[in-house]
Design a protein around this motif. Sequence first.
Motif, PDB file in Angstrom:
ATOM      1  N   SER A  46       0.925  -1.128   0.093  1.00  0.00           N
ATOM      2  CA  SER A  46      -0.129   0.023  -0.131  1.00  0.00           C
ATOM      3  C   SER A  46       0.879   1.350  -0.081  1.00  0.00           C
ATOM      4  CB  SER A  46      -0.972  -0.010   1.157  1.00  0.00           C
ATOM      5  OG  SER A  46      -1.520   1.341   1.470  1.00  0.00           O
ATOM      6  N   SER A  47       1.941   1.274   0.949  1.00  0.00           N
ATOM      7  CA  SER A  47       2.908   2.609   1.026  1.00  0.00           C
ATOM      8  C   SER A  47       3.536   2.575  -0.454  1.00  0.00           C
ATOM      9  CB  SER A  47       3.203   2.424   2.296  1.00  0.00           C
ATOM     10  OG  SER A  47       4.519   1.526   1.984  1.00  0.00           O
ATOM     11  N   LEU A  48       4.190   1.386  -1.095  1.00  0.00           N
ATOM     12  CA  LEU A  48       4.978   1.590  -2.306  1.00  0.00           C
ATOM     13  C   LEU A  48       4.149   1.931  -3.449  1.00  0.00           C
ATOM     14  CD1 LEU A  48       7.193  -1.794  -2.049  1.00  0.00           C
ATOM     15  CD2 LEU A  48       7.782   0.632  -1.554  1.00  0.00           C
ATOM     16  N   SER A  49       2.851   1.606  -3.244  1.00  0.00           N
ATOM     17  CA  SER A  49       2.114   2.067  -4.593  1.00  0.00           C
ATOM     18  C   SER A  49       1.971   3.479  -4.821  1.00  0.00           C
ATOM     19  CB  SER A  49       0.685   1.299  -4.386  1.00  0.00           C
ATOM     20  OG  SER A  49      -0.137   1.938  -3.294  1.00  0.00           O
ATOM     21  N   LEU A  50       1.998   4.368  -3.633  1.00  0.00           N
ATOM     22  CA  LEU A  50       2.015   5.801  -3.597  1.00  0.00           C
ATOM     23  C   LEU A  50       3.362   6.493  -3.794  1.00  0.00           C
ATOM     24  CD1 LEU A  50      -0.261   6.033  -0.457  1.00  0.00           C
ATOM     25  CD2 LEU A  50      -1.084   6.063  -2.769  1.00  0.00           C
ATOM     26  N   ARG A  51       4.541   5.801  -3.943  1.00  0.00           N
ATOM     27  CA  ARG A  51       5.953   6.199  -3.950  1.00  0.00           C
ATOM     28  C   ARG A  51       6.149   6.255  -5.315  1.00  0.00           C
ATOM     29  NH1 ARG A  51       9.416   3.394   0.506  1.00  0.00           N
ATOM     30  NH2 ARG A  51      11.017   4.613  -0.625  1.00  0.00           N
ATOM     31  N   PRO A  52       6.891   7.467  -5.837  1.00  0.00           N
ATOM     32  CA  PRO A  52       7.659   7.478  -7.217  1.00  0.00           C
ATOM     33  C   PRO A  52       8.720   6.539  -7.719  1.00  0.00           C
ATOM     34  CG  PRO A  52       8.591   9.246  -5.835  1.00  0.00           C
ATOM     35  CD  PRO A  52       7.611   8.395  -5.012  1.00  0.00           C
ATOM     36  N   SER A  53       9.183   5.616  -6.449  1.00  0.00           N
ATOM     37  CA  SER A  53      10.177   4.695  -6.810  1.00  0.00           C
ATOM     38  C   SER A  53      10.171   3.568  -5.772  1.00  0.00           C
ATOM     39  CB  SER A  53      11.825   5.348  -6.604  1.00  0.00           C
ATOM     40  OG  SER A  53      11.766   5.924  -5.391  1.00  0.00           O
ATOM     41  N   VAL A  54      10.496   2.458  -6.147  1.00  0.00           N
ATOM     42  CA  VAL A  54      10.142   1.133  -5.382  1.00  0.00           C
ATOM     43  C   VAL A  54      11.540   0.668  -4.977  1.00  0.00           C
ATOM     44  CG1 VAL A  54       8.838  -1.008  -5.282  1.00  0.00           C
ATOM     45  CG2 VAL A  54       7.727   1.236  -6.320  1.00  0.00           C
ATOM     46  N   PRO A  55      11.659   0.104  -3.841  1.00  0.00           N
ATOM     47  CA  PRO A  55      12.741  -0.778  -3.696  1.00  0.00           C
ATOM     48  C   PRO A  55      12.568  -2.329  -4.349  1.00  0.00           C
ATOM     49  CG  PRO A  55      12.301   0.391  -1.549  1.00  0.00           C
ATOM     50  CD  PRO A  55      11.027   0.436  -2.555  1.00  0.00           C
ATOM     51  N   TYR A  56      13.609  -2.699  -4.926  1.00  0.00           N
ATOM     52  CA  TYR A  56      13.443  -4.081  -5.830  1.00  0.00           C
ATOM     53  C   TYR A  56      13.152  -5.039  -4.880  1.00  0.00           C
ATOM     54  CZ  TYR A  56      14.408  -8.012  -8.621  1.00  0.00           C
ATOM     55  OH  TYR A  56      14.222  -9.166  -9.201  1.00  0.00           O
ATOM     56  N   LYS A  57      13.939  -4.965  -3.522  1.00  0.00           N
ATOM     57  CA  LYS A  57      13.771  -6.115  -2.474  1.00  0.00           C
ATOM     58  C   LYS A  57      12.206  -6.224  -2.207  1.00  0.00           C
ATOM     59  CE  LYS A  57      18.363  -6.428  -0.508  1.00  0.00           C
ATOM     60  NZ  LYS A  57      19.072  -6.378   0.630  1.00  0.00           N
ATOM     61  N   SER A  58      11.513  -5.188  -1.857  1.00  0.00           N
ATOM     62  CA  SER A  58      10.302  -5.103  -1.555  1.00  0.00           C
ATOM     63  C   SER A  58       9.128  -5.642  -2.425  1.00  0.00           C
ATOM     64  CB  SER A  58       9.965  -3.875  -0.769  1.00  0.00           C
ATOM     65  OG  SER A  58      10.621  -3.361   0.092  1.00  0.00           O
ATOM     66  N   LEU A  59       9.610  -5.161  -3.604  1.00  0.00           N
ATOM     67  CA  LEU A  59       8.715  -5.573  -4.754  1.00  0.00           C
ATOM     68  C   LEU A  59       8.849  -6.939  -5.061  1.00  0.00           C
ATOM     69  CD1 LEU A  59       6.987  -4.951  -7.179  1.00  0.00           C
ATOM     70  CD2 LEU A  59       9.126  -4.617  -8.635  1.00  0.00           C
ATOM     71  N   ARG A  60      10.119  -7.563  -5.031  1.00  0.00           N
ATOM     72  CA  ARG A  60      10.291  -8.966  -5.191  1.00  0.00           C
ATOM     73  C   ARG A  60       9.572  -9.887  -4.238  1.00  0.00           C
ATOM     74  NH1 ARG A  60      14.064 -13.000  -4.538  1.00  0.00           N
ATOM     75  NH2 ARG A  60      14.584 -14.366  -6.159  1.00  0.00           N
ATOM     76  N   SER A  61       9.618  -9.568  -2.802  1.00  0.00           N
ATOM     77  CA  SER A  61       9.287 -10.261  -1.832  1.00  0.00           C
ATOM     78  C   SER A  61       7.647 -10.300  -1.931  1.00  0.00           C
ATOM     79  CB  SER A  61       9.378  -9.285  -0.340  1.00  0.00           C
ATOM     80  OG  SER A  61      10.746  -9.306  -0.266  1.00  0.00           O
ATOM     81  N   ILE A  62       7.095  -9.074  -2.377  1.00  0.00           N
ATOM     82  CA  ILE A  62       5.619  -9.136  -2.577  1.00  0.00           C
ATOM     83  C   ILE A  62       5.274  -9.885  -3.647  1.00  0.00           C
ATOM     84  CG2 ILE A  62       3.428  -7.690  -3.255  1.00  0.00           C
ATOM     85  CD1 ILE A  62       5.027  -5.445  -1.698  1.00  0.00           C
ATOM     86  N   TRP A  63       6.009  -9.925  -4.884  1.00  0.00           N
ATOM     87  CA  TRP A  63       5.637 -10.781  -6.161  1.00  0.00           C
ATOM     88  C   TRP A  63       5.808 -12.116  -5.822  1.00  0.00           C
ATOM     89  CZ3 TRP A  63       8.565 -13.859  -9.530  1.00  0.00           C
ATOM     90  CH2 TRP A  63       8.078 -14.060 -10.616  1.00  0.00           C
ATOM     91  N   ILE A  64       6.957 -12.536  -5.128  1.00  0.00           N
ATOM     92  CA  ILE A  64       7.130 -14.036  -4.792  1.00  0.00           C
ATOM     93  C   ILE A  64       6.198 -14.639  -4.119  1.00  0.00           C
ATOM     94  CG2 ILE A  64       8.517 -15.620  -3.506  1.00  0.00           C
ATOM     95  CD1 ILE A  64      11.170 -14.066  -4.409  1.00  0.00           C
ATOM     96  N   VAL A  65       5.470 -14.106  -3.167  1.00  0.00           N
ATOM     97  CA  VAL A  65       4.427 -14.701  -2.253  1.00  0.00           C
ATOM     98  C   VAL A  65       2.990 -14.332  -3.037  1.00  0.00           C
ATOM     99  CG1 VAL A  65       5.484 -14.233  -0.122  1.00  0.00           C
ATOM    100  CG2 VAL A  65       4.015 -12.600  -0.943  1.00  0.00           C
ATOM    101  N   SER A  66       2.767 -13.607  -4.018  1.00  0.00           N
ATOM    102  CA  SER A  66       1.469 -13.617  -4.667  1.00  0.00           C
ATOM    103  C   SER A  66       1.188 -14.781  -5.524  1.00  0.00           C
ATOM    104  CB  SER A  66       1.781 -12.421  -5.503  1.00  0.00           C
ATOM    105  OG  SER A  66       1.938 -11.070  -4.813  1.00  0.00           O
ATOM    106  N   ASP A  67       0.151 -15.069  -5.747  1.00  0.00           N
ATOM    107  CA  ASP A  67      -0.385 -16.027  -6.352  1.00  0.00           C
ATOM    108  C   ASP A  67       0.169 -16.184  -7.902  1.00  0.00           C
ATOM    109  OD1 ASP A  67      -1.783 -18.363  -7.367  1.00  0.00           O
ATOM    110  OD2 ASP A  67      -3.521 -17.481  -7.413  1.00  0.00           O
ATOM    111  N   PRO A  68       0.940 -17.356  -8.315  1.00  0.00           N
ATOM    112  CA  PRO A  68       1.534 -17.242  -9.449  1.00  0.00           C
ATOM    113  C   PRO A  68       0.610 -17.263 -10.746  1.00  0.00           C
ATOM    114  CG  PRO A  68       2.668 -18.885  -8.188  1.00  0.00           C
ATOM    115  CD  PRO A  68       1.267 -18.307  -7.242  1.00  0.00           C
TER     116      PRO A  68
END
Length: 195
Positions: A46-68
């Motif tokens: 939620s907080s990353l969706s409002l930011r102009p830039s995103v840390p790759y580690k956070s994005l990858r962590s969210i992407w990995i646990v999302s439903d493939p």
Amino acid sequence: MPTDAGVSLDATTAGLTISATEALRSFLASAASNTALSADLRRTASSLSLRPSVPYKSLRSIWIVSDPSTRPGLASLLSGSQFVLTSPKPREKSEELKVRLKKLAENAERSAYQELVKDITPRKGLHVVLTMFTGYLVGYAAFRALFGHSPVMNAAGGILGLVCGMLIETLLFIIRTSSLERKSASSTSELKKNQ
């Protein structure tokens, strides 16, 4: 491989950061409302969706646990993103380095000043001593020729020659300084005329 470990934003701001695109924001917004993710990951998304830039580690962590089956491919998610390079924090200088830099700055300032006034200040040298010694020898030799071999008169002549040498050196000093003053005054007046 971590499944739904919460990733703190502060821990991931260091490292690779990418610019947020519409596709990336859309994925983060959907991850923020995905109840299959942990509360920490939903808050992070939620907080990353409002930011102009995103840390790759956070994005990858969210992407990995999302439903493939529902998540977009990582390549398509990152398409159009650019690397965001941040400047590192300036390093703190130690007290020893600060003292050394201050001394170096003072030395540089002193040498610059010496270079600036080298034409104004009289040159240090032996010319005064040489003039006085020459005056003493000339006076001694003149009084020896005039009064014979009287040691008292010869010494008096030497002292008189020494005093004459000092007077000549003083006269030369006055001439040198007055010519420098005239030269600096004329250059100042020329500068004022040119302005």
